[in-house]
Every structure is written in C-alpha cells, then in structure tokens.
Design an enzyme around this catalytic site. Sequence first.
Site, PDB file in Angstrom:
ATOM      1  N   ARG A  85       0.844  -1.202   0.000  1.00 27.78           N
ATOM      2  CA  ARG A  85       0.000   0.000   0.000  1.00 27.78           C
ATOM      3  C   ARG A  85       0.878   1.250   0.000  1.00 27.78           C
ATOM      4  NH1 ARG A  85       0.702   2.424   4.745  1.00 27.78           N
ATOM      5  NH2 ARG A  85       1.044   1.183   6.629  1.00 27.78           N
ATOM      6  N   THR A  90       1.598   2.562  10.301  1.00 30.32           N
ATOM      7  CA  THR A  90       0.462   2.525  11.223  1.00 30.32           C
ATOM      8  C   THR A  90       0.525   1.240  12.032  1.00 30.32           C
ATOM      9  OG1 THR A  90      -1.915   2.924  11.449  1.00 30.32           O
ATOM     10  CG2 THR A  90      -1.218   1.391   9.712  1.00 30.32           C
ATOM     11  N   TYR A  91      -0.407   1.115  12.964  1.00 28.68           N
ATOM     12  CA  TYR A  91      -0.421  -0.027  13.888  1.00 28.68           C
ATOM     13  C   TYR A  91      -1.781  -0.703  13.849  1.00 28.68           C
ATOM     14  CZ  TYR A  91      -0.781  -2.698  18.184  1.00 28.68           C
ATOM     15  OH  TYR A  91      -1.001  -3.715  19.075  1.00 28.68           O
ATOM     16  N   HIS A  92      -1.773  -2.043  13.991  1.00 21.48           N
ATOM     17  CA  HIS A  92      -2.990  -2.823  14.194  1.00 21.48           C
ATOM     18  C   HIS A  92      -2.729  -3.809  15.326  1.00 21.48           C
ATOM     19  CE1 HIS A  92      -4.734  -1.226  10.559  1.00 21.48           C
ATOM     20  NE2 HIS A  92      -3.756  -1.705   9.820  1.00 21.48           N
ATOM     21  N   ILE A 156      -9.119   4.519   7.487  1.00 18.23           N
ATOM     22  CA  ILE A 156      -9.636   3.877   6.277  1.00 18.23           C
ATOM     23  C   ILE A 156      -8.518   3.778   5.256  1.00 18.23           C
ATOM     24  CG2 ILE A 156     -11.213   4.130   4.311  1.00 18.23           C
ATOM     25  CD1 ILE A 156     -13.134   5.596   6.189  1.00 18.23           C
ATOM     26  N   GLY A 157      -8.375   2.623   4.654  1.00 20.07           N
ATOM     27  CA  GLY A 157      -7.417   2.423   3.574  1.00 20.07           C
ATOM     28  C   GLY A 157      -7.868   1.260   2.712  1.00 20.07           C
ATOM     29  N   ALA A 170     -10.132   0.391  10.209  1.00 16.71           N
ATOM     30  CA  ALA A 170      -9.701  -0.019  11.544  1.00 16.71           C
ATOM     31  C   ALA A 170     -10.315   0.945  12.551  1.00 16.71           C
ATOM     32  CB  ALA A 170      -8.183  -0.018  11.648  1.00 16.71           C
ATOM     33  N   CYS A 187       0.327   7.189  10.473  1.00 15.60           N
ATOM     34  CA  CYS A 187      -0.197   7.728   9.213  1.00 15.60           C
ATOM     35  C   CYS A 187       0.472   9.045   8.818  1.00 15.60           C
ATOM     36  CB  CYS A 187      -1.716   7.916   9.284  1.00 15.60           C
ATOM     37  SG  CYS A 187      -2.615   6.394   9.668  1.00 15.60           S
TER      38      CYS A 187
END
Length: 264
Positions: A85, A90-92, A156-157, A170, A187
């Site tokens: 992407r 970013t983090y999840h 959002i992505g 997310a 981000c």
Amino acid sequence: MRLPPIHYYCFQRPLAYTHGLALQERVHQLQLLARKTSGDHRDFLFLLEHRPVYTFGRRQGSDPEGASEMLRLRATGADVVLTLRGGQTTYHGPGQIVGYPLLDLGRTSPPMGIRNYICRMQKLLETHLEEEHGIQHTPSEHTGVFLDAHTKVASIGVQVRHRLTTHGFALNVTPEPLPWFSKVVACGLPDVRAGCIANAVQPDSADAISVTKELPSLVQRFGRLYERDMVPLDITANGDVEAAVRLMELASVEGGQWHRTPVF
C-alpha cells in the site's frame, strides 16, 4: 434487481497481519475466477483483530531510515510488515476492530465508484460511534474518523482491483492499542494521537466496552449503509472460501500468545 447478500465472519482470535493479507488475496482470486466463469461469486466482510503489528508503506522500505525504524519497532514485540500500500506507518492489534470488505463494486448499475464506496465506509464509522455510543465525530481534512482535531479513532485504507475491493477500515475500541500507537507517528500525522471508544464514553460505561460487543451492531450498520442483506458465513460448509477461513482460524490458534504491551 436486488443484490445478493454479503457473507460476514468474525474471527475468534487475533490473526497475524500476513495471514489476513493471504486470506484477502485468496478470496480476491476466487471472486475474480468465479465472476469470469460463472458470474456466481459472493461478497464478504471479515471482521477481526490482528496480533500486534506495525505496517509500512511500500516506499518506506527502500530507504535506510525506514529500515532502521523497522528494526526499532520490531524490538517492541510486534510484527513488522512492509506492505504494497501507499502511505506511512500505522499499527494494528488487539482492542481494534479491522474490517475487510471484499465486495464487487460492479454489481450495481452504474458500478459504485471508489469515492462513493469510501464515503459510505466513513459514514458507517461515524454513524456507529453516534448511534451506539453517542459520540460525535469532528470533521477533518484527513481520511478517517476523529474525536477532536488531534485524536483519531478510526482509519480507512482500501484497494480496488478489477472492481473488487480489499483492505478496509480499523476502529480503536479499547485502550489496548494506544501504547503501541505512541511509538510511531501514525499515518504521518505528527500532531495527531490515537483515541478509542472506551476513552470517549462516560467513565461508568468504559468497562462495558469490548470488541465482541461492538460487532453485531457494526455488521447491521454495514448492511444498512451499503444497502445489502448481511448473512453469517458458515465455515463448516463446503467451499473454497470457507476452507480458507478455517485454515486462518487454525493458524490464529497455533500462533500462541502475543505481547499485551510494548516491550519498550
């Protein structure tokens, strides 16, 4: 003509990010093949938590600074994944709902445009916060949902190939992701910090907030915003998608435990 339903599935345990990518790619290929051969392909919504992971945009891995940052973040105990992407780090992780809609935007006439698709996703998250928790979002020039000018609660992505969608949104539910977010400029927004639903509601309601409790109403609102019926995916049934989901559920169990907080 009424559109076919969207089949949804909520994973039972946090899934490794790479397994989530593999599942999306597998389903995307199955949808593409079925659309070409029979036209009898299904749409899906996968809702899940990931194991702790920092993801990087494709351009970040090609410079020494990005490589050094990956090493630093790996020391937190999280996975680190270089993705295809665009965008920044970013983090999840646990405490955050990740939604992967895999939809055919060409089902409608005319086909649903990407902007319309993303706007509905934005509206979904804003509506969920307001209707479920009485939380008013703050408008922002940036994509995602903000609690105030400096606090972001949802991202959002999306990716669209051959009018088939992957990736998605997310939503931070509990405070668990916040210490992980504090390790990065998420981000690429230096003046923005991560927030969550639990910290935005009244203190006497915060302990009742959980990922599991958010899911039913989120599914219902997804159907309403995209004007589709939502039906649960029975993963005990025969089918290539069902088999792929079963495999990922097994992988999530075999992955064992994960770090609940950053190591440093």
